[in-house]
Design a protein around this motif. Sequence first.
Motif, PDB file in Angstrom:
ATOM      1  N   CYS A  66      16.634 -51.199 -51.020  1.00  0.00           N
ATOM      2  CA  CYS A  66      16.151 -52.471 -50.680  1.00  0.00           C
ATOM      3  C   CYS A  66      16.275 -52.834 -49.248  1.00  0.00           C
ATOM      4  O   CYS A  66      16.172 -54.028 -48.866  1.00  0.00           O
ATOM      5  N   PHE A  79      23.099 -58.165 -59.724  1.00  0.00           N
ATOM      6  CA  PHE A  79      24.322 -57.428 -59.455  1.00  0.00           C
ATOM      7  C   PHE A  79      25.426 -58.443 -59.570  1.00  0.00           C
ATOM      8  O   PHE A  79      25.511 -59.450 -59.500  1.00  0.00           O
ATOM      9  N   CYS A 122      18.178 -59.779 -56.634  1.00  0.00           N
ATOM     10  CA  CYS A 122      17.562 -59.311 -55.662  1.00  0.00           C
ATOM     11  C   CYS A 122      15.971 -59.584 -56.126  1.00  0.00           C
ATOM     12  O   CYS A 122      15.571 -58.913 -57.002  1.00  0.00           O
ATOM     13  N   CYS A 132      21.481 -57.263 -50.934  1.00  0.00           N
ATOM     14  CA  CYS A 132      21.259 -56.318 -52.264  1.00  0.00           C
ATOM     15  C   CYS A 132      21.914 -54.882 -51.806  1.00  0.00           C
ATOM     16  O   CYS A 132      21.931 -54.233 -50.739  1.00  0.00           O
ATOM     17  N   ARG A 165      21.499 -52.242 -53.352  1.00  0.00           N
ATOM     18  CA  ARG A 165      20.681 -50.902 -53.236  1.00  0.00           C
ATOM     19  C   ARG A 165      19.982 -50.557 -51.921  1.00  0.00           C
ATOM     20  O   ARG A 165      19.696 -51.413 -51.297  1.00  0.00           O
ATOM     21  N   ILE A 188      13.600 -57.783 -54.415  1.00  0.00           N
ATOM     22  CA  ILE A 188      12.869 -56.727 -54.261  1.00  0.00           C
ATOM     23  C   ILE A 188      12.793 -55.731 -55.395  1.00  0.00           C
ATOM     24  O   ILE A 188      11.977 -55.559 -55.905  1.00  0.00           O
ATOM     25  N   CYS A 189      14.241 -55.444 -55.880  1.00  0.00           N
ATOM     26  CA  CYS A 189      14.036 -54.408 -57.027  1.00  0.00           C
ATOM     27  C   CYS A 189      14.069 -55.118 -58.397  1.00  0.00           C
ATOM     28  O   CYS A 189      14.219 -54.538 -59.300  1.00  0.00           O
TER      29      CYS A 189
HETATM   30 ZN   LIG Z   1      17.390 -54.865 -54.626  1.00  0.00          ZN
END
Ligand SMILES: [Zn+2]
Length: 224
Positions: free
Chosen positions: A130, A159, A152, A125, A127, A154-155
């Motif tokens: 992350c 993307f 992703c 990711c 970000r 996690i977030c």
């Molecule tokens: Zn992420």
Amino acid sequence: MTNNLEKKLDSLSISNLEDLFSESYSEWFCSLKGNEFFCQISPTYLKNVESFEYLKTQFQFFDLALEIITDQESKVLEKRSNEDNEIIEKESVILYGLIHSSYILTDEGMEKMKEKFINGDFGECPRLLCKNSGVLPIEFQNDISQCVKLYCPICKRVFYPPYKYMKMNGTYFGSQFPHLFLKKYPEFEQTQEMEKYQPTMFGFDIHEDSAIYYKPQKKNEKEN
Ligand SMILES: [Zn+2]
């Protein structure tokens, strides 16, 4: 250098040499640069031809493309024009991709994609917070470009992939893949609250009551 090569060749038995030339289409295709997101479809799954019949109308040379990806190339190809062979080659890639999208939803395919996820084959990711979390390929709906995107866990954001994957069709993975993947392997989903950016000044956190604290407003709050 030459001696090393000679030694290597000497150590190869006939069966080893046969192995060198017996690479399946799946193995060859997945080893190509830029195809790192694909897993190898098992020969057993590919033999289930009846399951792919519904795709037939989308192809000019469906049977020949299927022969190629199932390693059953016949002499027919040699009699075809270069133009036809070019189309057949492209259709083989498309057919492999479309079959791949259903294969990765099977237990076997999912397991292979899990290994690839753990290996980091799909990338990370972008970000920062992350913390290099692994991502999953997805076909993102309402996107006319149809190139594969990355989700992703996690977030929970989607993307664009790195430039080299921008031409890869998202339908080879499908829009439901990450969802079903995380349902099967919940250990990869983020259950704790997502880490957010914490504003600081000269190394100290800024208290919410401070005059210089900026609190991003939600859309509804702005309208009110
Ligand atoms: Zn992420």
